[in-house]
Motif scaffolding. Structure first.
Motif, PDB file in Angstrom:
ATOM      1  N   GLN A  67      54.714  35.521  36.546  1.00 18.79           N
ATOM      2  CA  GLN A  67      53.331  35.989  36.691  1.00 18.79           C
ATOM      3  C   GLN A  67      52.349  34.826  36.565  1.00 18.79           C
ATOM      4  O   GLN A  67      51.447  34.665  37.384  1.00 18.79           O
ATOM      5  N   ALA A  68      52.539  33.979  35.549  1.00 17.62           N
ATOM      6  CA  ALA A  68      51.655  32.836  35.369  1.00 17.62           C
ATOM      7  C   ALA A  68      51.798  31.854  36.532  1.00 17.62           C
ATOM      8  O   ALA A  68      50.801  31.271  36.988  1.00 17.62           O
ATOM      9  N   GLN A  71      49.881  33.092  39.509  1.00 15.61           N
ATOM     10  CA  GLN A  71      48.444  32.890  39.316  1.00 15.61           C
ATOM     11  C   GLN A  71      48.048  31.444  39.594  1.00 15.61           C
ATOM     12  O   GLN A  71      47.021  31.177  40.233  1.00 15.61           O
ATOM     13  N   SER A 787      37.192  36.039  34.435  1.00 17.45           N
ATOM     14  CA  SER A 787      38.204  35.954  33.379  1.00 17.45           C
ATOM     15  C   SER A 787      37.648  35.244  32.140  1.00 17.45           C
ATOM     16  O   SER A 787      37.924  35.644  31.012  1.00 17.45           O
ATOM     17  N   HIS A 901      45.465  34.259  29.374  1.00 18.80           N
ATOM     18  CA  HIS A 901      46.893  34.340  29.700  1.00 18.80           C
ATOM     19  C   HIS A 901      47.520  35.597  29.113  1.00 18.80           C
ATOM     20  O   HIS A 901      48.244  36.331  29.791  1.00 18.80           O
ATOM     21  N   ASN A 904      46.161  38.724  30.935  1.00 21.91           N
ATOM     22  CA  ASN A 904      46.056  38.614  32.401  1.00 21.91           C
ATOM     23  C   ASN A 904      44.630  38.896  32.866  1.00 21.91           C
ATOM     24  O   ASN A 904      44.383  39.697  33.773  1.00 21.91           O
ATOM     25  N   ARG A 907      43.036  38.577  36.654  1.00 19.91           N
ATOM     26  CA  ARG A 907      42.975  39.590  37.705  1.00 19.91           C
ATOM     27  C   ARG A 907      41.538  39.944  38.058  1.00 19.91           C
ATOM     28  O   ARG A 907      41.252  40.390  39.176  1.00 19.91           O
TER      29      ARG A 907
END
Length: 912
Positions: A67-68, A71, A787, A901, A904, A907
């Motif tokens: 996932q990281a 991104q 974010s 992080h 998340n 997004r």
């Protein structure tokens, strides 16, 4: 055989049975039930049949946080897009020759001089798009997982090989028909007439790949290198399932270290009717209305205790069933059986007269769906015998269809009766055989449209299996309902967090294990738009798409009012709003569903309601009767959204029985009103009564004496008293307390209480969503990463719990705001230690205004000019505002980045 089908009054599960199998957790159950999961721990079961979805080849690759990594890939692609001015700067521009050198050297390990890269002829002979992709992957930290190359075909073939081997390398390639692209994926196409496909891809074939940076309705946005001799964006069309609809695209490469990949297997072919003789008919029932056949089909089931399960399958053909050439079927797999009734057959499992949580047949009747319910008798621990062997499901359905031809409605019409759509459903321990069946290769599996799991995710790997199953079948769905806080919750929540669009996971409205199927049975049946309606029965018709949003004439007590602060949207309406209303009109959302959406900066509410046009309206005759329609409400300027009222709590969809009750009340058909009201569980009964206007509720109360002998009137009167007085009556009739209905009433009254709206009362999830959505809007106007805004709000206020007095200031911004300032004490880090000081903090009209002004704060202050150069890199932005003096805490930036992080928050940097 009559003995096997006779009623056994023993409880369906005992404390000693649970304790013997799993160890006792808490006090023994108070209800007579097949099983009660709150007393069991998750079951770890050995594979008795290999499931290829879970077979993994060993690998020595280090663990990758996919996932990281995804991104970082998207952030780098977006960063490079900005560097090349969104395609305006071309490859021969001297300013970017060192950048191209870096792409080649870092990505593909090739060195070229600036003179070479400035030569158009050299550029034509040396396309650098694969070097760009390899540079992004290496810079993002893909490590040894990615096959870096100057040729797209090299790393595409490597990713395909990873998928076929099903190894631990997270970089895998799939056919475009298998996956809907997600942000961070690579899309691959053939070019220059190479004819590259998923099946024949090999090094040397001319191909091209881009990075997906945004997913939109019916399209995706990609960024690629050497696109029009630059780094530029492309928009690709997608179909209704999200799959790429452009020509020449053949693969999607995904980085996902969490989920085993679905196997590459040929598509199964549908089963065809064979010359199988009908199984022996043991018994036939006409209660509930319809036809229930009990036939002898021996699955050779012997449970772990050596007990042979009765070879009995129940086949329910609903009232009004319309036979045809193909029969749609629900195959239901029950859960564990207790020691006292381990020889019990299916006829007692769905005997709703004795056990209300077994009203599966009644539910099919109430849904008016033209579907046959089939349920085999499994072993005491849900053993399924030969059903799970290769070809076993095919053989079983051949016998079921033969029974329908011999004993069902087809026996009178001569219809050949083949299998149509197939739904697999299960409860509790039945989740294991359902998983094994779904992962098999029997021919009938080509007919699967949906799988329904009711509180069944006990088995290790359930989350990964169902995620992989759903990804491999874009046209099918899996629904999981679980009890929050129970042993099934961890794997169910894990599956939900994998965000597979066609794997829908929701907590159950009923927290009693045996009642979970009944709580959602109607919901699932009504949601299956591919199932037809029974003859002689009616479901609300779907009218043809109107040219404009229909003018509504809602009957009192039937439609559900929107939250306060909304009003009906009058024509003319924006084109995109009309399009969304027409899309929702053709979805299977039940009456009463309310869908909030923000379109072009305006908040709307799309409500599925009953409509009826006036006799003089120029519309088809069918629309002049009650029909299903969509009303659009718009947010009133300056109003604040409140949560839905008690008639529509979050996640609640009224059943068709409730809709029929409300229709009967409108018609003053009190007999049908009481019969339908009596068929509701306590939760929906309270909702239905509370949704009526006071006048209609009083009229209903006044009619109750005439129908006292037809329904359980004491139970209805209890619900009426709860709704009318707002309190629990001191006495509960019958078994309401023992069956949990008094507790349900108490929860209803709790939900009725107005919900606090201040940020200090929000949960962490609610706080993140509240700040995130507002921060996303602020980002659209200012570019400040949403974010970072959310992370700052969390850190500055302790999740909204510690704001500055009445200032509505989420970010600790000092000075004067639109409403002046508020003096307050605060901690500052001075000369190596924290000290308490007093300061003036900006005061705002609302928390939403605080979020918007926070973003503008960075634009107004020159000291943050350098930070604004990193709008596309939230981590760098956080470090730069810290360096510029936003906060005195030496660890301020690290804390922000950790929040981004851990939760998340990145997004929110993507468009909604």
């Amino acid at each position: 055989m009559n003995r096997l089908l006779s009623f056994n009054p023993e409880p369906f599960e005992t404390a000693s049975e649970i304790e013997g199998a799993f160890g006792l957790y808490g006090a023994p159950p108070s209800e007579a039930e097949w099983e009660t999961s709150r007393f069991t721990r998750p079951r770890t079961r050995a594979l008795s049949r290999p499931i290829s979805l879970l077979a993994r080849a060993p690998s020595a690759l280090p663990a990758v946080d996919s996932q990281a990594l995804r991104q970082r890939i998207v952030r780098l692609a977006t960063q490079e897009l900005a560097r090349w001015n969104n395609g305006a700067i071309k490859e021969t521009d001297p300013r970017l020759r060192k950048t191209l050198q870096d792409y080649w050297k870092t990505g593909a390990g090739v060195s070229y001089s600036e003179d070479q890269l400035g030569d158009p002829a050299f550029q034509n002979a040396h396309p650098w798009s694969a070097a760009f992709i390899s540079w992004v992957m290496k810079t993002a930290g893909a490590g040894n997982a990615f096959k870096y190359s100057s040729s797209h075909a090299v790393y595409t073939r490597a990713a395909k090989d990873n998928r076929i081997a099903n190894n631990d390398n997270p970089v895998k390639a799939y056919r475009v028909t298998e996956l809907a692209p997600q942000v961070g994926d690579l899309t691959c196409k053939s070019r220059s007439g190479s004819g590259a496909t998923y099946d024949n891809i090999r090094p040397g074939m001319k191909t091209h790949c881009d990075i997906v940076t945004d997913v939109r309705p019916r399209s995706i946005v990609t960024v690629g290198g050497n696109v029009n001799n630059s780094v530029a964006q492309k928009t690709l069309r997608t179909d209704a399932n999200g799959a790429i609809a452009e020509p020449n695209y053949f693969a999607v490469i995904r980085i996902d270290s969490q989920h085993p990949s679905p196997p590459v297997v040929p598509s199964p072919t549908p089963a065809q009717p064979g010359g199988v003789s009908a199984p022996r008919l043991l018994r036939q029932e006409s209660t509930p209305p319809g036809t229930t056949l009990y036939v002898e089909i021996d699955l050779r089931i012997v449970d772990k205790f050596g007990t042979t399960a009765p070879p009995v399958t129940g086949i329910f053909i609903p009232d009004g069933f319309a036979p045809g050439a193909a029969v749609d079927v629900i195959l239901y797999l029950h859960g564990f059986k207790a020691e006292a009734i381990k020889r019990q057959a299916i006829d007692q499992y769905w005997n709703s007269q004795r056990f209300p949580y077994g009203a599966f047949r009644e539910g099919v009747n109430a849904s008016a769906r033209n579907v046959v319910l089939v349920a085999p008798t499994l072993g005491s621990h849900s053993e399924a015998g030969s059903l799970l062997r290769p070809g076993g499901l095919d053989a079983y359905f051949e016998q079921v269809l033969a029974a329908l031809r011999a004993y069902g409605p087809q026996s009178r019409t001569g219809a050949p009766s083949t299998l149509g759509n197939l739904i697999l459903a299960c409860h509790s321990g039945g989740g294991w055989p359902m998983r094994q069946l779904a992962g098999g290769q029997d021919r009938v599996l080509a007919r699967i449209r949906e799988c329904w799991g009711f509180d069944c995710t006990y088995n290790r790997g359930d989350d990964a299996f169902w995620a992989g199953w759903a990804r491999a079948r874009l046209n099918a769905k899996v629904y999981i309902n679980y009890i929050a806080g129970s042993p099934t919750a961890p794997l169910a929540v894990s599956l939900r967090n994998m965000r597979v669009p066609n794997a829908i996971v929701q907590p159950s409205r009923d927290k009693r294990h045996n009642y979970v199927p009944m709580a959602h049975w109607q919901e699932r049946l009504q949601g299956t738009s591919f199932l037809g309606s029974s003859s002689g029965r009616s479901t609300p018709p779907v009218p043809p798409s109107p040219g404009k949003i229909p003018r509504t004439v809602p009957p009192p007590g039937v439609n559900y009012p929107p939250p306060e602060g909304y009003r009906v949207l009058r024509s003319p309406a924006p084109r995109e709003v009309v399009a969304k209303a027409q899309e929702i009109l053709h979805r299977p959302d039940p009456i009463g569903t309310q869908i909030p959406l923000s379109i072009s900066g305006t908040d709307y509410l799309f409500a599925v309601e009953w409509h009826k046009h006036a006799p003089t309206d120029p519309v088809p005759e069918a629309l002049k009767h009650w029909h299903r329609g969509v009303t659009v409400y718009a947010r009133v300027n300056g109003s604040r959204q409140r949560p839905p009222g008690p008639s529509t709590p979050p996640g609640y969809a009224p059943s068709s029985t409730r809709v029929r009750f409300e229709q009967a009340v409108v018609r003053n058909d009190w007999r049908q009103a009481f019969l339908n009201l009596n068929g509701l569980n306590m939760y929906e009964m309270l909702r239905a009564l509370d949704g009526l206007s006071p006048d209609r509720r009083d009229a209903l109360v006044g009619q109750r004496q005439a129908f006292r002998d037809m329904v359980n009137m004491p139970r209805i009167e209890y619900a009426m008293a709860v709704v009318q007085t707002g309190r629990l009556p001191s006495m509960a009739p019958g078994d309401l307390a023992a069956t949990g209905q008094v507790q349900t009433a108490a929860e209803f009254l709790q939900e009725r209480q107005p919900r606090p709206t201040g940020v200090s009362r929000m949960t962490r999830k609610e706080f993140i969503e509240f700040v995130g959505q507002n921060a996303r809007r602020a980002m659209a106007a200012t570019g400040v990463p949403a974010s970072v805004t959310v992370a700052q709000a969390i850190l500055e206020t302790g999740w909204g719990k510690h704001t500055v007095g009445e200032a509505k200031n989420l970010f600790g911004i000092k000075g004067r705001g639109p409403l002046g300032s508020v003096r307050a004490r605060t901690h500052e880090y001075v000369k190596g230690k924290y000290v308490m000081i007093e300061a003036d903090f900006a005061k705002y009209e609302s928390f939403e205004q605080s979020i918007t002004e926070h973003a503008r704060f960075f634009l107004r202050n020159r000291r943050y000019a350098r930070a604004l150069q990193f709008k596309n890199d939230p981590d760098a932005f956080a470090r730069e505002i810290h360096k510029a003096g936003y906060a005195t805490d030496p660890n301020y930036a690290d804390k922000l980045i950790k929040y981004m992080h851990d939760y998340n928050l990145y997004r929110f940097d993507q468009p909604a």
